[in-house]
Design an enzyme around this catalytic site. Structure first.
Site, mmCIF file in Angstrom:
data_model
loop_
_atom_site.group_PDB
_atom_site.id
_atom_site.type_symbol
_atom_site.label_atom_id
_atom_site.label_comp_id
_atom_site.label_asym_id
_atom_site.label_seq_id
_atom_site.Cartn_x
_atom_site.Cartn_y
_atom_site.Cartn_z
ATOM 1 N N GLU A 121 8.998 3.721 14.198
ATOM 2 C CA GLU A 121 9.704 4.082 12.975
ATOM 3 C C GLU A 121 9.608 5.584 12.755
ATOM 4 O O GLU A 121 8.694 6.250 13.231
ATOM 5 C CB GLU A 121 9.129 3.325 11.774
ATOM 6 C CG GLU A 121 9.364 1.830 11.857
ATOM 7 C CD GLU A 121 8.886 1.075 10.647
ATOM 8 O OE1 GLU A 121 9.437 -0.019 10.395
ATOM 9 O OE2 GLU A 121 7.980 1.566 9.947
ATOM 10 N N ASN A 165 0.798 -1.224 0.000
ATOM 11 C CA ASN A 165 0.000 0.000 0.000
ATOM 12 C C ASN A 165 0.832 1.276 0.000
ATOM 13 O O ASN A 165 0.377 2.321 -0.441
ATOM 14 C CB ASN A 165 -1.003 0.006 1.164
ATOM 15 C CG ASN A 165 -0.335 -0.132 2.515
ATOM 16 O OD1 ASN A 165 0.768 -0.654 2.635
ATOM 17 N ND2 ASN A 165 -1.004 0.348 3.548
ATOM 18 N N GLU A 195 5.196 -3.266 12.547
ATOM 19 C CA GLU A 195 4.097 -2.307 12.386
ATOM 20 C C GLU A 195 2.963 -3.095 11.745
ATOM 21 O O GLU A 195 2.968 -3.375 10.552
ATOM 22 C CB GLU A 195 4.539 -1.123 11.526
ATOM 23 C CG GLU A 195 3.584 0.048 11.567
ATOM 24 C CD GLU A 195 2.650 0.078 10.381
ATOM 25 O OE1 GLU A 195 1.460 -0.301 10.567
ATOM 26 O OE2 GLU A 195 3.069 0.461 9.285
ATOM 27 N N CYS A 228 -2.962 1.475 7.000
ATOM 28 C CA CYS A 228 -3.083 0.847 8.312
ATOM 29 C C CYS A 228 -3.622 1.806 9.368
ATOM 30 O O CYS A 228 -4.024 1.372 10.449
ATOM 31 C CB CYS A 228 -1.740 0.291 8.756
ATOM 32 S SG CYS A 228 -0.422 1.505 8.726
#
Length: 535
Positions: A515, A205, A306, A340
């Site tokens: 991150e 994505n 993640e 997400c």
């Protein structure tokens, strides 16, 4: 729909030799960037006039290992999700290629870790500059392989490049500590050192940004990487490899091994269980993350995960309706709902519910346009594949069967099998699939609630906690809710929260580590305590 043509990439520079072996100290002359002759022709299928003008060097189909473009014994097709047409055949790497990539990365690490922070910073900055120079071509690659609207693809490339810029700066800011001990004849020091080879597994994505967010931090810290991109979107990772080489990133520091869905499981296991790999960084589903954690546990590797989310979007009675609608539009329908951190369930307080639903429906009809990502004005592209469409369709049908009302949308779009109408549901209850299963599509279910406590209870009932959003004009409520939501990131009166300067990550089953930001580089560093005695 645009017609398709066959393109042949030609005259593109092939990259040369890797490090000849593992050395604890750099050889005289320093690190030598990859270089070499052009690759053989590779066929790419694409939209006429869309990819035809791209630099041939960016349209790569082979793996990139040890500074060389290497074919595999087999290939797999990459399809345009908008039309189903084949974009090209890409090297289908297996376990052998994966292990070779890890070995190349390890040999490179033995020298890359000795490179000064200033030089690593300079090379990352050059890579960033090349991304900016090639931003239009890189954006078109993203749209071709993921279906993302071109305007959003341009935004992703800037976001992606900014991670390289950020970590080029952070590379020079890795500081240790001096600790004063009770003993007068001793000094205690804390060093930060690169952890080693990192296995980087990324989703489709955000096929560019999810790579640079991980790789920028890894390379800045002194680590090397093996990237396994998603099988749906390998071209972006390979284009980044070409630019990394042009920037002078040494052979073996950045490696890419594309593979088909058929080979993904065994390739992922191979790189995650290899004893030469010290770190695993993964963005994707919670289910896959748990499998990779199991692989990591056997050799106690460091991990960054993640994973999935179920982001609540809460609108309290005190909220500004127009602002809340604008935030919901941005949060829910970015990348056609395929992020997400997209809002997965909208919780709207009873006093403002009807006004919000009416305004939201009007905004959807006015501002959302479904189409091919290359077409001017498109805001909603295709979903990535048929399976993704089936999931959204299943959730809508389940909700309607249990009493939900379709306000707008609700079915597949007339454009084709991977397109779905932006859908708004009301009268949604917590027993429906769409309230406890991540959608990853253009579906906005609205749940009506009465009290703040009820909304927080619904939001926190999930076993994941990546992002959450809420709208309120009550300062005391803002503090309460921000602190009580069990998520890693909170948007208060804001629907877009991602920024390279800020830590990205979740709690509960949404992952481990952070991150981006100044914290991101720590994921690739080990602390070493040194006790210096006899003074």
């Amino acid at each position: 729909m645009a017609t398709c043509i066959w393109l042949r990439s030609c005259g593109a520079r092939r990259l040369g030799s890797t490090f000849p072996g593992c050395r604890l100290r750099p050889r005289a002359g320093g690190l030598v960037p990859a270089s070499g002759p052009a690759p053989g022709p590779a066929q790419l299928r694409c939209y006429a006039g869309r990819l035809a003008g791209l630099s041939a060097a960016l349209l790569r189909t082979d793996s990139f290992v040890g500074g060389r473009w290497l074919p595999a014994a087999a290939t797999f097709p990459v399809q345009d999700p908008a039309s189903g047409a084949a974009l090209g055949m890409v090297a289908d790497c297996g376990v052998r290629e994966a292990r070779a990539a890890v070995r190349a990365a390890y040999e490179a690490f033995c020298r890359w870790r000795e490179v000064s922070a200033k030089e690593r910073s300079s090379l990352l900055r050059k890579w960033y500059n090349l991304m900016i120079q090639n931003k239009d071509d890189l954006a078109r690659i993203i749209t071709a392989e993921s279906g993302k609207p071109l305007k959003e693809a341009h935004g992703e490339i800037l976001y992606s490049a900014f991670f390289l810029e950020w970590f080029s700066e952070e590379a020079r800011r890795v500081y240790g500590d001096i600790i004063h001990t009770p003993a007068k004849d001793r000094r205690a020091l804390v060093l930060k050192q690169p952890i080693g080879v990192a296995a980087v597994i990324t989703p489709w994505n955000f096929p560019s940004a999810m790579i640079t967010r991980k790789v920028g931090a890894a390379l800045a810290a002194g680590c090397t990487v093996v990237v396994k991109p998603a099988e749906d979107t390998p071209f972006s990772a390979l284009a980044l490899a070409e630019l990394a080489s042009q920037a002078g990133i040494p052979s073996g520091v950045y490696n890419v091994i594309p593979c088909s869905r058929k080979n993904a499981k065994e390739v992922g296991e191979a790189i995650c269980t290899d004893p030469l790999v010290s770190k695993i960084s993964f963005t994707g589903s919670t289910t896959t993350g748990k499998i990779l954690l199991h692989h990591a546990a056997n050799s106690v590797k460091r991990v960054s995960m993640e994973l999935g989310g179920l982001a609540p979007f809460i609108v309290f009675d005190s909220a500004n309706v127009d602002q809340a609608v604008a935030g919901a539009m941005a949060s829910k329908f970015r990348n056609t709902g395929q992020t997400c951190v997209c809002s997965n369930q909208l919780l709207v307080q009873r006093g403002i519910h009807d006004a919000f639903v009416k305004a939201f429906a009007e905004a959807m009809k006015k501002n959302l346009r479904v189409g091919n990502g290359f077409e001017e004005g498109t805001t909603q592209g295709p979903l990535i594949n048929e399976k993704a469409v089936e999931k959204v369709e299943k959730q809508v049908n389940d909700a309607v069967s249990k009493g939900a009302t379709v306000v707008t949308g609700g079915k597949r779009h007339q454009l084709g099998k991977n397109f779905f109408e932006p859908t708004l549901l009301c009268n949604v209850t917590q027993d429906m699939l769409c309230t406890h299963e991540e959608t990853f599509g253009p579906l906005a279910p609205v749940i009506k609630f009465d009290t703040e406590e009820e909304a927080i209870a619904i939001a926190n009932a999930a076993d994941v906690g990546l992002a959450g959003y809420f709208y309120s004009q009550d300062p005391a409520q803002i503090w309460r809710v921000a602190e009580q939501l069990e998520v890693g990131m909170v948007g208060v009166n804001e629907g877009l929260i991602s920024s390279v300067e800020c830590p990205f990550g979740g709690v509960k089953q949404s992952g481990l580590g952070r991150e981006g930001s100044k914290y991101g580089i720590d994921e690739y560093l080990e602390l070493k305590y040194v006790c210096y005695g006899g003074l």
